[in-house]
Design a protein around this motif. Structure first.
Motif, PDB file in Angstrom:
ATOM      1  N   ASP A  22     -18.684   7.442   3.140  1.00  0.00           N
ATOM      2  CA  ASP A  22     -19.810   8.161   2.562  1.00  0.00           C
ATOM      3  C   ASP A  22     -21.095   7.759   3.262  1.00  0.00           C
ATOM      4  O   ASP A  22     -21.492   6.594   3.226  1.00  0.00           O
ATOM      5  CB  ASP A  22     -19.892   7.858   1.070  1.00  0.00           C
ATOM      6  CG  ASP A  22     -20.961   8.654   0.352  1.00  0.00           C
ATOM      7  OD1 ASP A  22     -21.634   9.486   0.988  1.00  0.00           O
ATOM      8  OD2 ASP A  22     -21.114   8.448  -0.867  1.00  0.00           O
ATOM      9  N   VAL A  49     -19.947  13.254   4.375  1.00  0.00           N
ATOM     10  CA  VAL A  49     -18.760  12.528   3.961  1.00  0.00           C
ATOM     11  C   VAL A  49     -17.656  12.766   4.977  1.00  0.00           C
ATOM     12  O   VAL A  49     -17.422  13.900   5.397  1.00  0.00           O
ATOM     13  CB  VAL A  49     -18.300  12.950   2.560  1.00  0.00           C
ATOM     14  CG1 VAL A  49     -17.002  12.247   2.185  1.00  0.00           C
ATOM     15  CG2 VAL A  49     -19.383  12.646   1.536  1.00  0.00           C
ATOM     16  N   TRP A  57     -13.513  11.988   6.159  1.00  0.00           N
ATOM     17  CA  TRP A  57     -12.187  11.765   5.613  1.00  0.00           C
ATOM     18  C   TRP A  57     -11.207  11.385   6.700  1.00  0.00           C
ATOM     19  O   TRP A  57     -11.278  11.879   7.822  1.00  0.00           O
ATOM     20  CB  TRP A  57     -11.672  13.027   4.915  1.00  0.00           C
ATOM     21  CG  TRP A  57     -12.455  13.413   3.702  1.00  0.00           C
ATOM     22  CD1 TRP A  57     -13.507  14.262   3.646  1.00  0.00           C
ATOM     23  CD2 TRP A  57     -12.231  12.954   2.366  1.00  0.00           C
ATOM     24  NE1 TRP A  57     -13.961  14.366   2.354  1.00  0.00           N
ATOM     25  CE2 TRP A  57     -13.207  13.581   1.553  1.00  0.00           C
ATOM     26  CE3 TRP A  57     -11.312  12.084   1.783  1.00  0.00           C
ATOM     27  CZ2 TRP A  57     -13.281  13.358   0.174  1.00  0.00           C
ATOM     28  CZ3 TRP A  57     -11.387  11.856   0.420  1.00  0.00           C
ATOM     29  CH2 TRP A  57     -12.355  12.497  -0.365  1.00  0.00           C
ATOM     30  N   ASN A 106     -12.017   7.490   2.855  1.00  0.00           N
ATOM     31  CA  ASN A 106     -13.271   8.217   2.755  1.00  0.00           C
ATOM     32  C   ASN A 106     -14.423   7.313   3.161  1.00  0.00           C
ATOM     33  O   ASN A 106     -14.452   6.138   2.809  1.00  0.00           O
ATOM     34  CB  ASN A 106     -13.447   8.723   1.315  1.00  0.00           C
ATOM     35  CG  ASN A 106     -14.868   9.105   0.971  1.00  0.00           C
ATOM     36  OD1 ASN A 106     -15.673   8.248   0.586  1.00  0.00           O
ATOM     37  ND2 ASN A 106     -15.169  10.390   1.090  1.00  0.00           N
TER      38      ASN A 106
END
Length: 115
Positions: free
Chosen positions: A98, A103, A105, A96
């Protein structure tokens, strides 16, 4: 804007170790924090470990003392060193990134702990 490529998953026996890697590319300068999540069958996705741009870390209680998250800024890569693995660590692990507003993935990598 940010792409995450994971590697290092696989099959390991209880008590063994694995190191997961997540290489970030794209607008990496905007990343505030990176982390690892996991999702086991029948369970919700949960935070495993997180590291901020300032270097602070957070771990799930279930992995404290066994897992270590680290980063290599020169390689734009975050790692998850997993030691003393247990069968309950079996899950799909997701990287992940941020950016606070957005966000990102990774695709997920399977970690299976089995004898």
């Amino acid at each position: 804007q940010v792409q995450l490529v994971e590697s290092g998953g696989g099959l390991v026996q209880p008590g063994g170790s694995l190191r997961l890697s997540c290489a970030a590319s794209g607008s990496i300068s905007s990343i505030y924090a990176m982390g690892w999540y996991r999702q086991a069958p029948g369970k919700q996705r949960e935070l495993v470990a997180r590291i901020t741009s300032a270097g602070s870390t957070r771990y799930a209680d279930s992995v404290k003392g066994r897992f270590t998250i680290s980063r290599d800024n020169a390689k734009n890569t975050v790692y998850l060193q997993m030691n003393s693995l247990k069968t309950e660590d079996t899950a799909v692990y997701y990287c992940n990134a941020d950016q606070r507003m957005v966000v990102y993935w990774g695709q997920g990598t399977q970690v299976t702990v089995s004898s």
